[in-house]
Design a protein around this motif. Sequence first.
Motif, PDB file in Angstrom:
ATOM      1  N   GLU A 186       0.864  -1.185   0.000  1.00 46.95           N
ATOM      2  CA  GLU A 186       0.000   0.000   0.000  1.00 46.95           C
ATOM      3  C   GLU A 186       0.898   1.233   0.000  1.00 46.95           C
ATOM      4  OE1 GLU A 186      -3.969  -1.700   2.211  1.00 46.95           O
ATOM      5  OE2 GLU A 186      -2.285  -1.096   3.494  1.00 46.95           O
ATOM      6  N   VAL A 187       1.378   1.584  -1.183  1.00 45.62           N
ATOM      7  CA  VAL A 187       2.434   2.582  -1.309  1.00 45.62           C
ATOM      8  C   VAL A 187       1.948   4.015  -1.125  1.00 45.62           C
ATOM      9  CG1 VAL A 187       3.904   1.145  -2.758  1.00 45.62           C
ATOM     10  CG2 VAL A 187       2.128   2.540  -3.821  1.00 45.62           C
ATOM     11  N   VAL A 234       9.955  -4.266   4.028  1.00 51.38           N
ATOM     12  CA  VAL A 234       9.098  -3.450   3.171  1.00 51.38           C
ATOM     13  C   VAL A 234       8.801  -2.142   3.885  1.00 51.38           C
ATOM     14  CG1 VAL A 234       8.071  -5.515   2.147  1.00 51.38           C
ATOM     15  CG2 VAL A 234       6.900  -4.360   4.027  1.00 51.38           C
ATOM     16  N   SER A 235       8.343  -1.160   3.139  1.00 49.49           N
ATOM     17  CA  SER A 235       8.190   0.192   3.682  1.00 49.49           C
ATOM     18  C   SER A 235       6.790   0.483   4.188  1.00 49.49           C
ATOM     19  CB  SER A 235       8.566   1.216   2.602  1.00 49.49           C
ATOM     20  OG  SER A 235       7.701   1.088   1.478  1.00 49.49           O
ATOM     21  N   THR A 236       5.849  -0.443   3.992  1.00 52.48           N
ATOM     22  CA  THR A 236       4.463  -0.123   4.329  1.00 52.48           C
ATOM     23  C   THR A 236       3.654  -1.402   4.533  1.00 52.48           C
ATOM     24  OG1 THR A 236       2.508   1.118   3.578  1.00 52.48           O
ATOM     25  CG2 THR A 236       3.774  -0.059   1.903  1.00 52.48           C
ATOM     26  N   SER A 237       2.411  -1.252   4.932  1.00 53.22           N
ATOM     27  CA  SER A 237       1.489  -2.380   5.034  1.00 53.22           C
ATOM     28  C   SER A 237       1.154  -2.890   3.642  1.00 53.22           C
ATOM     29  CB  SER A 237       0.216  -1.949   5.764  1.00 53.22           C
ATOM     30  OG  SER A 237      -0.377  -0.847   5.093  1.00 53.22           O
ATOM     31  N   ALA A 238       0.425  -4.016   3.584  1.00 59.08           N
ATOM     32  CA  ALA A 238       0.201  -4.646   2.277  1.00 59.08           C
ATOM     33  C   ALA A 238      -1.076  -5.463   2.295  1.00 59.08           C
ATOM     34  CB  ALA A 238       1.394  -5.532   1.914  1.00 59.08           C
ATOM     35  N   MET A 239      -1.425  -5.933   1.113  1.00 55.32           N
ATOM     36  CA  MET A 239      -2.483  -6.930   0.942  1.00 55.32           C
ATOM     37  C   MET A 239      -1.807  -8.183   0.382  1.00 55.32           C
ATOM     38  SD  MET A 239      -5.459  -5.487   1.792  1.00 55.32           S
ATOM     39  CE  MET A 239      -6.916  -5.968   0.845  1.00 55.32           C
ATOM     40  N   PHE A 240      -2.164  -9.334   0.954  1.00 57.18           N
ATOM     41  CA  PHE A 240      -1.548 -10.588   0.524  1.00 57.18           C
ATOM     42  C   PHE A 240      -2.562 -11.423  -0.238  1.00 57.18           C
ATOM     43  CE2 PHE A 240      -0.349 -15.104   1.373  1.00 57.18           C
ATOM     44  CZ  PHE A 240       0.822 -15.102   0.625  1.00 57.18           C
ATOM     45  N   PHE A 241      -2.247 -11.744  -1.493  1.00 52.66           N
ATOM     46  CA  PHE A 241      -3.076 -12.593  -2.343  1.00 52.66           C
ATOM     47  C   PHE A 241      -2.494 -14.010  -2.312  1.00 52.66           C
ATOM     48  CE2 PHE A 241      -3.665  -8.332  -3.971  1.00 52.66           C
ATOM     49  CZ  PHE A 241      -5.026  -8.275  -4.282  1.00 52.66           C
ATOM     50  N   PRO A 242      -3.122 -14.953  -1.606  1.00 52.65           N
ATOM     51  CA  PRO A 242      -2.512 -16.271  -1.429  1.00 52.65           C
ATOM     52  C   PRO A 242      -2.375 -17.084  -2.707  1.00 52.65           C
ATOM     53  CG  PRO A 242      -4.736 -16.247  -0.518  1.00 52.65           C
ATOM     54  CD  PRO A 242      -4.383 -14.835  -0.851  1.00 52.65           C
ATOM     55  N   ASN A 283      13.048   2.769 -12.278  1.00 56.36           N
ATOM     56  CA  ASN A 283      12.625   1.447 -11.818  1.00 56.36           C
ATOM     57  C   ASN A 283      13.292   1.085 -10.498  1.00 56.36           C
ATOM     58  OD1 ASN A 283      10.954   0.963 -14.004  1.00 56.36           O
ATOM     59  ND2 ASN A 283      12.439  -0.280 -15.117  1.00 56.36           N
ATOM     60  N   LEU A 284      14.586   1.345 -10.409  1.00 60.69           N
ATOM     61  CA  LEU A 284      15.318   1.016  -9.189  1.00 60.69           C
ATOM     62  C   LEU A 284      14.877   1.893  -8.020  1.00 60.69           C
ATOM     63  CD1 LEU A 284      18.896   0.454 -10.634  1.00 60.69           C
ATOM     64  CD2 LEU A 284      17.219  -1.258  -9.950  1.00 60.69           C
ATOM     65  N   ASP A 340      12.280   2.510  -2.798  1.00 56.52           N
ATOM     66  CA  ASP A 340      11.281   3.144  -1.932  1.00 56.52           C
ATOM     67  C   ASP A 340      10.400   2.108  -1.249  1.00 56.52           C
ATOM     68  OD1 ASP A 340      12.254   5.603  -2.659  1.00 56.52           O
ATOM     69  OD2 ASP A 340      10.660   6.042  -4.112  1.00 56.52           O
ATOM     70  N   ALA A 341      10.074   1.043  -1.985  1.00 54.26           N
ATOM     71  CA  ALA A 341       9.183   0.021  -1.442  1.00 54.26           C
ATOM     72  C   ALA A 341       9.927  -1.035  -0.644  1.00 54.26           C
ATOM     73  CB  ALA A 341       8.410  -0.649  -2.579  1.00 54.26           C
TER      74      ALA A 341
END
Length: 669
Positions: A360-361, A399-407, A541-542, A547-548
């Motif tokens: 969640e960037v 990682v720099s933030t929270s996320a959503m995980f798609f199993p 790209n890098l 950042d992430a």
Amino acid sequence: MPKNKLTLAQVDWTNEGVPFSKQYQDIYFSVENGLAEVEHNFINGNNILQRFASLKQATSFRIAETGFGSGLNFLRAAEIWLEAASDNCELHFISFEMHPMSKADLVQAHGYLPKTRNSLQQLASELVDNYPLILPGWHDVYLANRRIRLSLWFGDVLQGMPDLDASPGTKVDAWFLDGFAPSKNPAMWQASLFQQMARLSHDQTTFATFTAAGEVRRGLEKVGFKVEKGPGFGRKRERCFGHLQQLRPHSLKAPWFSRPVPVVGENADAVVVGAGLAGAAVAYRLAKAGYKVTVLEAEDSVASLASGNQAGTLHPLVTADWNIRSRWYLQGFETTLDVLQPWLDENKTMGDLTGLLELEVDEKVRSRNQQAIARVGLPKEFVSPVSQQQASEILGCEVSTSAMFFPRGGWLYPKAVVEKCLDNESIQLYCGQKVSNIELMTENSDKSWLVKTQSTDYHAKIVVIATGSLDSELNTRLGLPIRPVKGQVTHLKQSDQACKLKKAVTHAGYSVSHSSGAVSGASFEAPDMSLEMSLSSQQENLKMAKDALPNWLNDSDKTEISGRVAFRPTTPDHLPIVGPVADPQWVEQAYLSQSHTHAVYRYPEQKYLPGLFISNGHGPRGLLSVFIAAESILADIQGISMPQPLSLYHASHPLRFTIRGWRNAKQDA
């Protein structure tokens, strides 16, 4: 789609192990003998056994049911199908469920089934193993080596039923009117239900139901069904059954998107133009269906353009309101998994579909996800929110933030997918064959196509154009608003990574670690059409990756970077262009030259160029969309039930942009 978030069935259990609905205060099936009740009401009421046994070879039988519940009606019909119908016939069972059971409740309900009925137990187990994600809309499940297709609508039946196609050859053969009793569930037993039944039925269609309530009998009779009464099961005094005896005309809501005439004939070979993901998926599906397919690729090798990256990510599209794009790509996701997961399990292609993280960037992404959870409801089997720490643990890097995980998300090597699709004895691949012209030959009655390249002429009754973004001449000729968008990905070595990513991850771009290194990107560089790879884009790209994933790479300030340039074929509404090509002269005469304000029934149905189809505009989500596109094209070629409901079929129709402009009175004077 359902207007509201899905609510799971709230189930209690009787002493006999029969599920009881708290919502409707009624049992799902008889406590005396549920299977005998199914047999009495629905199987005998529709003469199912005899009709299955008398089917011609290579035909299908379509049952539609109101109220899937525990699946008992479906399981018994499927058991009879496997016993009585020919091996090359298909049962298409369509069922609507407002409150789906959880998988755990489904398993408990199936505990009622007799242990000695091995075939029934096996079907029940296969149903549970393939039970779809509990999300609003349509889901397809294939069982018994694809002899049985189960189409489940999760939501209000009165919203789902109008989304069913009623073209010739796709009508319902038998109705199982179940659901809870009219006194318990009056919202379902409406006049619109009976009207839709009549629209979807042919002159031999039957129905059966456990109830003989007056409003049900009168509603069915009013739309043309002949209704008979018979003795009910157990404590129920009467039931009713019958057939459609009076066909009534029903006009299409979108005649300009009506389905094409099926392609028939013994010599219905196919030419597919393009050997990227889109073309390979179509070729694979046609070859699997028995067609001989010639694939023509302009470049010297397959997957040389947008399909040639080292890795592509795969995960569904989440929107705050579960809009038409979410529903389109969910069906695409399920179809892709159906094809590719067995290949991965058998090491027949390259990738990993054991999970993907979407970081969640920014606040926009985070807000969208929160709204989707609150408004739609997202089951954990589909996606789960995870904290920054949890995401770091899943990924194996900070990682720099929270996320959503798609199993069930992950990554794939697109070129390996293309090569596996084309590895079929019914497919002939010719590279270095740029198509210069496609011409319909009308001298004889079969109306075949002449496909010309610089060196050879090819003839076929079926032609599918899947050339991507760079064949602007062909795209313009077919009226396709394809916009090529340049993108670059960055290739990294093992030594460039401080830690290997355990899962695929998306952020402002995406990053994947694979066996020989990693790939990260991708830039969006419209309107630049240069084939040159720019250092600034590689460095961008890098930066996205840093950042992430701040600790992933050893050094992000390199001046010598390898990568790849490709052009995504994008469309104005971010959905692919899939389906039959309309006759442009007919479109002008029947629609564009006419007033756009007439009532819909006054316009004729669409006329198409026979046997010409498109699969293009798949953009950055090609892995999600190309296999459902191939299924849709095959269904149109054969005139069989579509893999998509009408709303999604229309949403990706090749003529949609032209029709929208006309209907909105935006055509030039």
